[in-house]
Design a protein around this motif. Structure first.
Motif, PDB file in Angstrom:
ATOM      1  N   GLU A  66     -33.929  -7.081  38.068  1.00  0.00           N
ATOM      2  CA  GLU A  66     -33.266  -5.921  38.668  1.00  0.00           C
ATOM      3  C   GLU A  66     -32.676  -6.271  40.030  1.00  0.00           C
ATOM      4  OE1 GLU A  66     -36.830  -4.422  36.226  1.00  0.00           O
ATOM      5  OE2 GLU A  66     -36.343  -6.125  37.537  1.00  0.00           O
ATOM      6  N   ARG A 100     -26.314  -7.089  31.601  1.00  0.00           N
ATOM      7  CA  ARG A 100     -26.740  -5.903  30.853  1.00  0.00           C
ATOM      8  C   ARG A 100     -27.534  -4.951  31.735  1.00  0.00           C
ATOM      9  NH1 ARG A 100     -29.942  -7.109  25.637  1.00  0.00           N
ATOM     10  NH2 ARG A 100     -29.742  -4.835  25.502  1.00  0.00           N
ATOM     11  N   GLN A 101     -28.409  -5.505  32.578  1.00  0.00           N
ATOM     12  CA  GLN A 101     -29.180  -4.668  33.495  1.00  0.00           C
ATOM     13  C   GLN A 101     -28.250  -3.913  34.446  1.00  0.00           C
ATOM     14  OE1 GLN A 101     -32.228  -3.616  34.087  1.00  0.00           O
ATOM     15  NE2 GLN A 101     -31.719  -2.700  36.075  1.00  0.00           N
ATOM     16  N   SER A 104     -26.198  -1.089  33.037  1.00  0.00           N
ATOM     17  CA  SER A 104     -26.968   0.116  32.712  1.00  0.00           C
ATOM     18  C   SER A 104     -27.145   1.030  33.917  1.00  0.00           C
ATOM     19  CB  SER A 104     -28.358  -0.275  32.172  1.00  0.00           C
ATOM     20  OG  SER A 104     -29.181  -0.804  33.203  1.00  0.00           O
ATOM     21  N   THR A 105     -26.657   0.601  35.083  1.00  0.00           N
ATOM     22  CA  THR A 105     -26.805   1.391  36.304  1.00  0.00           C
ATOM     23  C   THR A 105     -25.508   2.116  36.644  1.00  0.00           C
ATOM     24  OG1 THR A 105     -26.056  -0.343  37.833  1.00  0.00           O
ATOM     25  CG2 THR A 105     -28.366  -0.393  37.156  1.00  0.00           C
ATOM     26  N   THR A 106     -25.624   3.126  37.490  1.00  0.00           N
ATOM     27  CA  THR A 106     -24.443   3.894  37.897  1.00  0.00           C
ATOM     28  C   THR A 106     -23.514   3.052  38.764  1.00  0.00           C
ATOM     29  OG1 THR A 106     -25.691   4.761  39.784  1.00  0.00           O
ATOM     30  CG2 THR A 106     -25.643   6.101  37.787  1.00  0.00           C
ATOM     31  N   THR A 159     -35.802  -3.152  26.843  1.00  0.00           N
ATOM     32  CA  THR A 159     -35.615  -1.800  27.396  1.00  0.00           C
ATOM     33  C   THR A 159     -34.145  -1.460  27.603  1.00  0.00           C
ATOM     34  OG1 THR A 159     -35.653  -2.468  29.746  1.00  0.00           O
ATOM     35  CG2 THR A 159     -37.781  -2.115  28.659  1.00  0.00           C
ATOM     36  N   LEU A 160     -33.266  -2.440  27.432  1.00  0.00           N
ATOM     37  CA  LEU A 160     -31.845  -2.217  27.656  1.00  0.00           C
ATOM     38  C   LEU A 160     -31.181  -1.738  26.371  1.00  0.00           C
ATOM     39  CD1 LEU A 160     -31.131  -5.463  29.714  1.00  0.00           C
ATOM     40  CD2 LEU A 160     -31.524  -3.152  30.609  1.00  0.00           C
ATOM     41  N   GLY A 161     -30.207  -0.861  26.509  1.00  0.00           N
ATOM     42  CA  GLY A 161     -29.564  -0.283  25.337  1.00  0.00           C
ATOM     43  C   GLY A 161     -28.458  -1.149  24.777  1.00  0.00           C
ATOM     44  N   VAL A 163     -24.790  -2.824  24.099  1.00  0.00           N
ATOM     45  CA  VAL A 163     -23.800  -3.316  25.047  1.00  0.00           C
ATOM     46  C   VAL A 163     -22.524  -2.495  24.932  1.00  0.00           C
ATOM     47  CG1 VAL A 163     -24.718  -5.648  25.160  1.00  0.00           C
ATOM     48  CG2 VAL A 163     -23.015  -5.088  23.402  1.00  0.00           C
ATOM     49  N   TRP A 164     -21.636  -2.685  25.873  1.00  0.00           N
ATOM     50  CA  TRP A 164     -20.376  -1.978  25.985  1.00  0.00           C
ATOM     51  C   TRP A 164     -19.332  -2.619  25.063  1.00  0.00           C
ATOM     52  CZ3 TRP A 164     -23.386  -4.771  29.049  1.00  0.00           C
ATOM     53  CH2 TRP A 164     -22.934  -6.044  29.429  1.00  0.00           C
TER      54      TRP A 164
END
Length: 249
Positions: A66, A100-101, A104-106, A159-161, A163-164
Motif C-alpha cells: 500500500e 492494481r492496489q 483501487s484507490t480514489t 483482496t483486489l478486484g 482489473v480495468w
C-alpha cells in the motif's frame, strides 16, 4: 514556396499541432528485489517507438504494498509530459500488484481520462505458493522487504478486484529454479504459476517460453508489449522474424 514554408512553420507552432505531436507516456514499474535497471532494454525499445518513458526506481524494500503504491505511482505519472494524450503502464511481477492496489484507490480517478493500456509481465495476481512455503522465513522478508510476505495466495492480491479495461498479461513458462517450481502448480516461470498470472477483467493473456527474472529482456516479450500497447491485443502468432521486421528494421 515561401508561402508554403511559412504556412508549415505556422502550423507546426500552433497549439493543435503541438498536441497532436505529443507522444503517449509509458510508466515502467519493476518487480520485487529489482530496480529500474531491469527495464533498460525495454525502455530503449519503447523510446525507439516514439513513447515518452518514465522508468520508476521506487524502493521496493521501503514498506508494504500500500505504501509503495502511494510513493511510486503518482510521482511516476506526474513525470509524464502534461500534454501526453495517454499514460500506459508496463509492470513486472510486484509492479503489477502495486498498480492494481493504486487503481483501487480514489487517487487513481484523476488519471481515468488519460489512462491507456497496461501490460503486466509475470504478475502474481493470485499470489504465489513460493510465499506460502517460504514467506515465514526471516531471510525471506530480509531479502524482499515487507511487501514480499503480502504476496501469498491468500494475501493482498486476493483482496483486489477485477482489473480495468485495456490490460494484457504475459506469463512465462520457463524456470531457473527446480526448488521453486516444485511448489508451483502447473506451468510456471520459476516464481509465479501461469494460472496465478490470470486476473478477472483482463483483455488478453499469453504464455511465452521465458523466465520470471529475465522476461522483460526477451525480444519476443518486447515485441508483444509493443504490439499490445499499439493494438490492445497480443499477436499470438508473433515470431522473432516478425519482431525484427516490425520493430527493428
Amino acid at each position: 514556396m515561401r508561402l508554403t514554408l511559412a504556412l508549415l512553420t505556422l502550423l507546426a507552432s500552433s497549439p493543435m499541432a503541438s498536441a497532436a505531436a505529443a507522444p503517449d507516456c509509458v510508466v515502467l514499474l519493476h518487480g520485487l528485489a529489482r530496480s529500474d535497471a531491469s527495464f533498460l532494454v525495454l525502455e530503449e525499445a519503447l523510446e525507439a517507438e516514439g513513447y515518452q518513458v518514465v522508468n520508476s526506481d521506487y524502493d521496493d524494500s521501503a514498506g508494504p504494498i500500500e505504501e509503495l503504491a502511494r510513493a511510486a505511482i503518482p510521482s511516476a505519472v506526474a513525470a509524464c509530459n502534461a500534454d501526453a494524450p495517454r499514460v500506459h503502464f508496463v509492470t513486472h511481477s510486484l509492479g503489477g500488484i502495486l498498480l492494481r492496489q493504486w487503481m483501487s484507490t480514489t487517487d487513481a480517478a484523476a488519471l481515468a481520462p488519460h489512462l491507456g493500456r497496461t501490460v503486466m509481465l509475470g504478475p502474481p495476481n493470485q499470489g504465489s505458493e513460493i510465499v506460502d512455503n517460504f514467506g515465514n522465513l526471516a531471510v525471506f522478508e530480509w531479502i524482499n522487504g515487507p511487501a514480499g510476505p503480502q504476496l501469498s495466495t491468500d494475501g493482498l492480491p486476493s483482496t483486489l478486484g477485477p482489473v480495468w479495461p485495456g490490460v494484457g498479461v504475459i506469463a512465462g513458462t520457463r524456470s531457473l529454479s527446480a526448488l521453486y517450481s516444485s511448489v508451483l502448480p502447473g506451468p510456471d516461470d520459476g516464481k509465479v504459476s501461469v494460472a496465478a498470472t490470470r486476473v478477472e477483467g483482463m483483455d488478453d493473456h499469453i504464455e511465452l517460453p521465458v523466465t520470471h527474472t529475465f522476461m522483460m529482456n526477451s525480444p519476443i516479450v518486447i515485441g508483444e508489449v509493443l504490439t499490445f500497447l499499439r493494438t490492445g491485443a497480443f499477436d499470438h502468432d508473433l515470431d522473432l522474424v516478425e519482431v525484427y521486421e516490425t520493430f527493428v528494421d
